[in-house]
Design an enzyme around this catalytic site. Structure first.
Site, PDB file in Angstrom:
ATOM      1  N   ASN A  34       4.304   1.047  -0.928  1.00  0.00           N
ATOM      2  CA  ASN A  34       4.717   1.574  -2.230  1.00  0.00           C
ATOM      3  C   ASN A  34       4.637   3.091  -2.145  1.00  0.00           C
ATOM      4  OD1 ASN A  34       5.046   2.302  -4.871  1.00  0.00           O
ATOM      5  ND2 ASN A  34       3.159   1.321  -5.621  1.00  0.00           N
ATOM      6  N   TRP A  35       5.776   3.725  -1.965  1.00  0.00           N
ATOM      7  CA  TRP A  35       5.789   5.181  -1.760  1.00  0.00           C
ATOM      8  C   TRP A  35       5.565   5.950  -3.057  1.00  0.00           C
ATOM      9  CZ3 TRP A  35      10.579   6.104   1.986  1.00  0.00           C
ATOM     10  CH2 TRP A  35      10.318   5.453   3.195  1.00  0.00           C
ATOM     11  N   LYS A  36       5.620   5.259  -4.174  1.00  0.00           N
ATOM     12  CA  LYS A  36       5.431   5.892  -5.488  1.00  0.00           C
ATOM     13  C   LYS A  36       6.379   7.087  -5.641  1.00  0.00           C
ATOM     14  CE  LYS A  36       0.817   3.994  -5.630  1.00  0.00           C
ATOM     15  NZ  LYS A  36      -0.541   4.047  -6.088  1.00  0.00           N
TER      16      LYS A  36
ATOM     17  N   HIS B 221       3.283  -2.630 -12.041  1.00  0.00           N
ATOM     18  CA  HIS B 221       2.238  -1.843 -11.388  1.00  0.00           C
ATOM     19  C   HIS B 221       1.353  -1.208 -12.462  1.00  0.00           C
ATOM     20  CE1 HIS B 221       0.222   1.245  -9.083  1.00  0.00           C
ATOM     21  NE2 HIS B 221       0.530   0.561  -7.997  1.00  0.00           N
TER      22      HIS B 221
ATOM     23  N   GLU C 248       0.164   1.618 -12.720  1.00  0.00           N
ATOM     24  CA  GLU C 248       0.581   2.970 -13.122  1.00  0.00           C
ATOM     25  C   GLU C 248       1.696   2.900 -14.161  1.00  0.00           C
ATOM     26  OE1 GLU C 248       1.121   4.460  -9.161  1.00  0.00           O
ATOM     27  OE2 GLU C 248      -1.056   4.443  -8.879  1.00  0.00           O
TER      28      GLU C 248
ATOM     29  N   GLU D 163      -4.304  -5.918  -7.614  1.00  0.00           N
ATOM     30  CA  GLU D 163      -4.635  -4.501  -7.426  1.00  0.00           C
ATOM     31  C   GLU D 163      -5.625  -4.066  -8.497  1.00  0.00           C
ATOM     32  OE1 GLU D 163      -1.348  -2.372  -5.004  1.00  0.00           O
ATOM     33  OE2 GLU D 163      -1.033  -2.031  -7.119  1.00  0.00           O
TER      34      GLU D 163
ATOM     35  N   GLY E 135      -5.854   4.302  -5.013  1.00  0.00           N
ATOM     36  CA  GLY E 135      -5.873   5.736  -4.710  1.00  0.00           C
ATOM     37  C   GLY E 135      -7.256   6.359  -4.764  1.00  0.00           C
TER      38      GLY E 135
ATOM     39  N   SER F   4      -6.333   1.050  -1.997  1.00  0.00           N
ATOM     40  CA  SER F   4      -7.056   1.729  -0.913  1.00  0.00           C
ATOM     41  C   SER F   4      -7.095   0.939   0.390  1.00  0.00           C
ATOM     42  CB  SER F   4      -8.475   2.101  -1.371  1.00  0.00           C
ATOM     43  OG  SER F   4      -8.407   3.031  -2.436  1.00  0.00           O
TER      44      SER F   4
ATOM     45  N   GLY G  54      -0.340   1.899  -0.832  1.00  0.00           N
ATOM     46  CA  GLY G  54       0.191   3.123  -1.433  1.00  0.00           C
ATOM     47  C   GLY G  54       0.079   4.286  -0.468  1.00  0.00           C
ATOM     48  N   GLY G  55      -0.977   5.079  -0.614  1.00  0.00           N
ATOM     49  CA  GLY G  55      -1.149   6.312   0.161  1.00  0.00           C
ATOM     50  C   GLY G  55      -0.911   6.150   1.654  1.00  0.00           C
TER      51      GLY G  55
HETATM   52  P1  PGA Z   1      -3.274   2.970  -2.709  1.00  0.00           P
HETATM   53  O1  PGA Z   1      -2.197   2.394  -3.769  1.00  0.00           O
HETATM   54  O2  PGA Z   1      -3.076   2.196  -1.425  1.00  0.00           O
HETATM   55  O3  PGA Z   1      -2.921   4.428  -2.565  1.00  0.00           O
HETATM   56  O4  PGA Z   1      -4.614   2.741  -3.292  1.00  0.00           O
HETATM   57  C1  PGA Z   1      -1.905   1.027  -3.815  1.00  0.00           C
HETATM   58  C2  PGA Z   1      -0.873   0.764  -4.900  1.00  0.00           C
HETATM   59  O5  PGA Z   1      -0.958   1.379  -5.971  1.00  0.00           O
HETATM   60  O6  PGA Z   1       0.040  -0.067  -4.724  1.00  0.00           O
END
Ligand code: PGA
Length: 252
Positions: free
Chosen positions: A12-14, A97, A99, A167, A173, A212, A233-234
């Site tokens: 997930n590149w956000k 998600h 977010e 999640e 993050g 994470s 994500g990251g």
């Molecule tokens: P993260 O994000 O790996 O940076 O914690 C995961 C996500 O939000 O899908």
């Protein structure tokens, strides 16, 4: 891992990257993908879906969006419809998600309508659920996740191959993850909950863990029962880290 389910590692590149960087990252993932036991999925920002899909054409790496509107098209300034994502080369879409639930006030009922739009457009929805730190501290994690599952997944979700990602909001993050026992317990709960609501087909639903995930913890997390992959994500923004996570998937 669940026997019979090929694990999926989704990136997930956000809201990150530019056109050139997206092409470069997709290129690197494509080149390293052959021979992996896991399936790979990249979810770039809308703007880069088409370029990434073109880069991955002919490879086994799939492309997804990070959201879609509940309507297929129409007067919705700034939004993207599921058929547009499909047209751009996507096969999947992340929905609900945390977010988006937080930044845009998305309810589970809205997520369910978006799922229906995705299924209608022949996209596989990847729905995120997860509790906040306060909800976990109050002993309400399963109650919260159970309600999100019941309200976010429409009829037909499971038979169409819909994917669920657990999640925990507090793990995204932050570098913090639940204990392996807590992840295993939540995934087992989700499997039971989905089987009760959707019947035995839910035994084969992919349940991803996200929050994470990194090369150093991936092997332990991916070896847990009912963990059928990861939503990253990251670490998905660095090709070597993303591929190291994919390589941490235990042998069949
Ligand atoms: P993260 O994000 O790996 O940076 O914690 C995961 C996500 O939000 O899908």
């Amino acid at each position: 891992m669940t026997p019979g389910i090929r694990p999926l590692i989704a990136g997930n590149w956000k809201m990150n990257g530019n056109w050139r960087g997206a092409r470069r990252l997709a290129d690197a993932v494509r080149d390293m993908a052959p021979g992996l036991g896991a399936r790979l999925l990249l979810c770039p920002p809308f703007l880069h879906v088409q370029a990434v899909a073109a880069t991955l054409l002919g490879s086994t790496v799939a492309v997804g969006g990070q959201d879609c509107h509940p309507a297929g098209h129409g007067a919705h300034t700034g939004d993207i419809g599921a058929p547009m994502l499909r047209d751009a080369g996507a096969t999947h879409v992340i929905l609900g998600h945390s977010e988006r639930r937080a930044d845009h006030g998305e309810s589970s009922a809205l997520v369910a309508r978006k799922c229906e739009a995705a299924l209608e457009a022949d996209l596989i929805p990847l729905v995120c659920v997860g509790e906040t730190q306060a909800e976990r501290d109050a002993g309400r994690a399963e109650e919260v996740v159970g309600r999100q599952l019941s309200e976010s997944l429409p009829l037909g979700f499971i038979t169409a191959g819909g994917i669920v990602a657990y999640e925990p909001v507090w793990a995204i993050g932050t570098g913090r993850t639940p204990t392996e026992a807590d992840i295993a317990a939540m995934h087992s709960f989700m499997r039971r909950h989905l089987s009760q609501e959707f019947g035995p087909t839910a035994q084969m639903t992919r349940l991803l863990y996200g929050g994470s995930v990194k090369p150093s913890n991936a092997a332990a997390i991916l070896a847990l029962p009912d963990v059928d992959g990861a939503l990253v994500g990251g670490a998905s923004l660095v090709a070597e880290d993303f591929l190291a996570i994919a390589r941490a998937v235990p042998e069949g």
